[in-house]
Scaffold this motif. Structure first.
Motif, PDB file in Angstrom:
ATOM      1  N   ALA A   1     148.201  18.292  46.671  1.00 19.50           N
ATOM      2  CA  ALA A   1     147.017  19.143  46.778  1.00 19.50           C
ATOM      3  C   ALA A   1     145.807  18.397  46.237  1.00 19.50           C
ATOM      4  O   ALA A   1     145.930  17.491  45.400  1.00 19.50           O
ATOM      5  CB  ALA A   1     147.218  20.439  46.009  1.00 19.50           C
ATOM      6  N   ILE A   2     144.611  18.770  46.725  1.00 16.87           N
ATOM      7  CA  ILE A   2     143.398  18.078  46.278  1.00 16.87           C
ATOM      8  C   ILE A   2     142.654  18.830  45.187  1.00 16.87           C
ATOM      9  O   ILE A   2     141.703  18.302  44.614  1.00 16.87           O
ATOM     10  CB  ILE A   2     142.438  17.826  47.454  1.00 16.87           C
ATOM     11  CG1 ILE A   2     141.989  19.137  48.099  1.00 16.87           C
ATOM     12  CG2 ILE A   2     143.089  16.909  48.479  1.00 16.87           C
ATOM     13  CD1 ILE A   2     140.863  18.980  49.097  1.00 16.87           C
TER      14      ILE A   2
ATOM     15  N   ALA B   1     136.495  18.686  36.400  1.00 17.45           N
ATOM     16  CA  ALA B   1     136.599  18.571  37.852  1.00 17.45           C
ATOM     17  C   ALA B   1     135.235  18.675  38.522  1.00 17.45           C
ATOM     18  O   ALA B   1     134.385  19.475  38.090  1.00 17.45           O
ATOM     19  CB  ALA B   1     137.494  19.692  38.389  1.00 17.45           C
ATOM     20  N   PRO B   2     135.001  17.921  39.582  1.00 19.95           N
ATOM     21  CA  PRO B   2     133.821  18.157  40.405  1.00 19.95           C
ATOM     22  C   PRO B   2     133.839  19.601  40.908  1.00 19.95           C
ATOM     23  O   PRO B   2     134.885  20.121  41.294  1.00 19.95           O
ATOM     24  CB  PRO B   2     133.981  17.168  41.562  1.00 19.95           C
ATOM     25  CG  PRO B   2     134.917  16.131  41.067  1.00 19.95           C
ATOM     26  CD  PRO B   2     135.838  16.828  40.120  1.00 19.95           C
ATOM     27  N   VAL B   3     132.675  20.244  40.901  1.00 14.36           N
ATOM     28  CA  VAL B   3     132.561  21.648  41.307  1.00 14.36           C
ATOM     29  C   VAL B   3     131.957  21.721  42.702  1.00 14.36           C
ATOM     30  O   VAL B   3     130.965  21.057  42.995  1.00 14.36           O
ATOM     31  CB  VAL B   3     131.678  22.439  40.312  1.00 14.36           C
ATOM     32  CG1 VAL B   3     131.470  23.874  40.790  1.00 14.36           C
ATOM     33  CG2 VAL B   3     132.306  22.417  38.919  1.00 14.36           C
TER      34      VAL B   3
ATOM     35  N   LEU C   1     139.709  18.637  42.362  1.00 10.24           N
ATOM     36  CA  LEU C   1     138.406  19.262  42.592  1.00 10.24           C
ATOM     37  C   LEU C   1     138.524  20.762  42.396  1.00 10.24           C
ATOM     38  O   LEU C   1     139.590  21.354  42.608  1.00 10.24           O
ATOM     39  CB  LEU C   1     137.940  18.937  44.011  1.00 10.24           C
ATOM     40  CG  LEU C   1     136.620  19.565  44.483  1.00 10.24           C
ATOM     41  CD1 LEU C   1     135.740  18.525  45.151  1.00 10.24           C
ATOM     42  CD2 LEU C   1     136.896  20.719  45.463  1.00 10.24           C
ATOM     43  N   TYR C   2     137.419  21.406  42.015  1.00  2.90           N
ATOM     44  CA  TYR C   2     137.385  22.854  41.845  1.00  2.90           C
ATOM     45  C   TYR C   2     136.360  23.458  42.800  1.00  2.90           C
ATOM     46  O   TYR C   2     135.171  23.136  42.732  1.00  2.90           O
ATOM     47  CB  TYR C   2     137.034  23.230  40.406  1.00  2.90           C
ATOM     48  CG  TYR C   2     136.745  24.703  40.232  1.00  2.90           C
ATOM     49  CD1 TYR C   2     137.702  25.656  40.565  1.00  2.90           C
ATOM     50  CD2 TYR C   2     135.510  25.141  39.764  1.00  2.90           C
ATOM     51  CE1 TYR C   2     137.443  27.011  40.427  1.00  2.90           C
ATOM     52  CE2 TYR C   2     135.244  26.484  39.626  1.00  2.90           C
ATOM     53  CZ  TYR C   2     136.207  27.418  39.957  1.00  2.90           C
ATOM     54  OH  TYR C   2     135.944  28.756  39.834  1.00  2.90           O
ATOM     55  N   ALA C   3     136.818  24.324  43.724  1.00  4.01           N
ATOM     56  CA  ALA C   3     135.941  24.998  44.690  1.00  4.01           C
ATOM     57  C   ALA C   3     135.879  26.479  44.349  1.00  4.01           C
ATOM     58  O   ALA C   3     136.918  27.118  44.163  1.00  4.01           O
ATOM     59  CB  ALA C   3     136.462  24.810  46.106  1.00  4.01           C
TER      60      ALA C   3
END
Length: 484
Positions: free
Chosen positions: A185-186, A246-248, A218-220
């Protein structure tokens, strides 16, 4: 003169390489599923030659926000995406993913997970690894980079979603997320605007997201509120991202309802400020209407509501809610109850905000389409040609090079998709050949699945998957695991 032989040669096109650099006249040679050469390849030969004179050759488009989790296996030809030049989809957004799933779940599939399927049998994977392994065994026509949904983690770890998670349940979610990340998973997504995740506290979200620290995920975020309380919701997303280092990614950034129209000036400034201390980006779709489950709290802020699906009343898909309510002899609010489970399109945004957000340098393009709706939002079939045709060519919101960058190299870098999103030697040969003068979306509110025009060829991992307005049957898509 080049005397090399390639598997495939795209000859005579104008290359926009995805980086934002100016276009150049160049040929592209492909071998072994990868780009082998870019430049003047006069004299080269190939098993297959595509003539691209007068056309743009660009990297394949990356749809940063999809709900294609089940679509990838249900309709692996992926016509809604291939037909508009998409070669990679990012799944698992808004807190919902097809996996993991608890086999002992009782009752109906909870909203909004039911956007992916209404039947318990639509969720056969108890672990995320099993879901990815199925995609590996049965490749679709496009690549997939997959997020894990926090709401799906809740459903797998909790019998009751109407409350905050306990410490033991949070540990269970952490273990499930860890398994998913180790499987490929990413990252993690959340959707705290929806009832099944609304009870989640900031502490719960931060604790689950902390697993991302171990895997550079990454966090979306489909943030908790896109209306009056949007600044607090943005700050919550920034805090969760920080907890996971994490990049948002702020999903489908928008301002809901007339009283909030125009506030994108302030939200983008707020996002800019946050970006000074952490990585923050956005995605956006090029329409003034959104689409999700049918819910009463959207009626007051919507100028129009179109029902996209209703399980008990399938005949109403594609019709306005006001007309349906008249047919049923009910108020719109009572009609919402009668139609459940159901989906809808809401006209809730202002065009000036849409354009401002689209043009923002940190914005990428995501369709947010609902492939399982009988009468879907036209963004499912039209997003990328609409950006390139209407917003780029017709309005001049950005250059073609900038538009392509938002769809290719920028998301590939942000999502850590190795050697994707750029026309360069040794990069995967995900490519689109299109006519910049004619590319356009044709999907409308009344004909939402009408196919885009202006796309000549789409290549996925070096194989032609779309040409002359139709699929070739090629299934060369791969699960893209981060940094691999």
């Amino acid at each position: 003169m080049n005397h090399e032989r390639y598997d495939l040669l795209i000859r005579g096109g104008t290359v926009i390489d995805g980086t934002g650099a100016d276009r150049v006249r160049a040929d592209v040679g492909v071998s072994g599923g990868r780009i082998a050469a870019v430049g003047d390849l006069d004299g080269a030969t190939a098993d297959q030659v595509l003539e691209a004179g007068g056309r743009i050759v660009s990297p394949g488009f990356i749809d940063t926000h999809t709900h294609d989790d089940r679509y990838l296996s249900m309709d692996p030809g992926m016509p809604a995406k291939l037909s508009q030049g998409v070669t990679t989809v990012v799944t698992g957004n808004c807190g919902i993913s097809q996996a993991p799933w608890r086999s002992g779940w009782r009752g109906e599939v909870p909203a909004p997970i039911n956007l992916l399927g209404n039947e318990l049998g639509d969720f056969p994977y108890e672990t995320f690894g099993a879901y990815l392994e199925n995609l590996d065994r049965h490749p679709p026509a496009v690549n997939a980079a997959c997020l894990v949904g926090h709401t799906s983690l809740r459903a797998a770890a909790m019998a009751d979603l109407d409350r905050p998670a306990t410490a033991a349940e949070i540990e269970h979610m952490q273990a499930l997320l860890r398994e998913a990340m180790e499987s490929g998973a990413i990252g993690l997504s959340t959707g705290t605007a929806y009832p099944a995740a609304m009870p989640a506290t900031l502490d719960e979200l931060m604790a689950v997201a902390s697993v991302l620290r171990e895997h550079r995920g990454l966090y979306a975020s489909h943030i908790r509120d896109e209306g009056d309380r949007i600044f607090a919701a943005l700050d919550e997303a920034f805090a969760v991202g920080a907890a996971g280092d994490a990049p948002v990614l702020i999903s489908h950034h928008k301002l809901i309802g007339p009283r909030n129209h125009g506030r994108s000036v302030q939200t983008l400034a707020h996002i800019d400020k946050a970006g000074q201390g952490q990585k923050v980006a956005l995605d956006c779709y090029p329409y003034v209407a959104g689409s999700t489950i049918l819910r009463k709290d959207r009626l007051a802020v919507s100028s129009r509501v179109i029902v996209t699906k209703s399980v008990p009343y399938p005949q109403y898909a594609g019709r306005d809610l006001d007309d349906i309510a008249l047919d049923m002899g009910l108020s719109p609010e009572d009609a919402v109850d009668a139609l459940q489970p159901a989906g809808a399109i809401y006209f809730i945004m202002d065009e000036t905000d849409v354009q401002r957000i689209l043009a923002y340098p940190g914005t990428m393009i995501g369709s947010d389409g609902m492939p399982h709706d009988p009468a879907p939002h036209p963004r499912l079939w039209g997003t990328f040609p609409r950006v390139l045709g209407h917003y780029c060519r017709d309005i001049g919101l950005f250059t073609l090079e900038q538009a392509v960058h938002k769809m290719t190299d920028k998301p590939a870098a942000y999502f850590r998709l190795p050697q994707r999103g750029r026309i360069a030697v040794d990069y995967a040969a995900d490519l689109v050949v299109f006519n910049a003068d004619t590319i356009a979306d044709t999907a409308t509110w009344s004909s939402p699945t009408s196919q885009a025009v202006g796309i000549d060829y789409v290549l996925v991992n070096g194989s032609v998957a779309w040409q002359a307005g139709g699929a070739t049957g090629s299934r060369r898509g791969k699960v893209i695991r981060p940094g691999r």
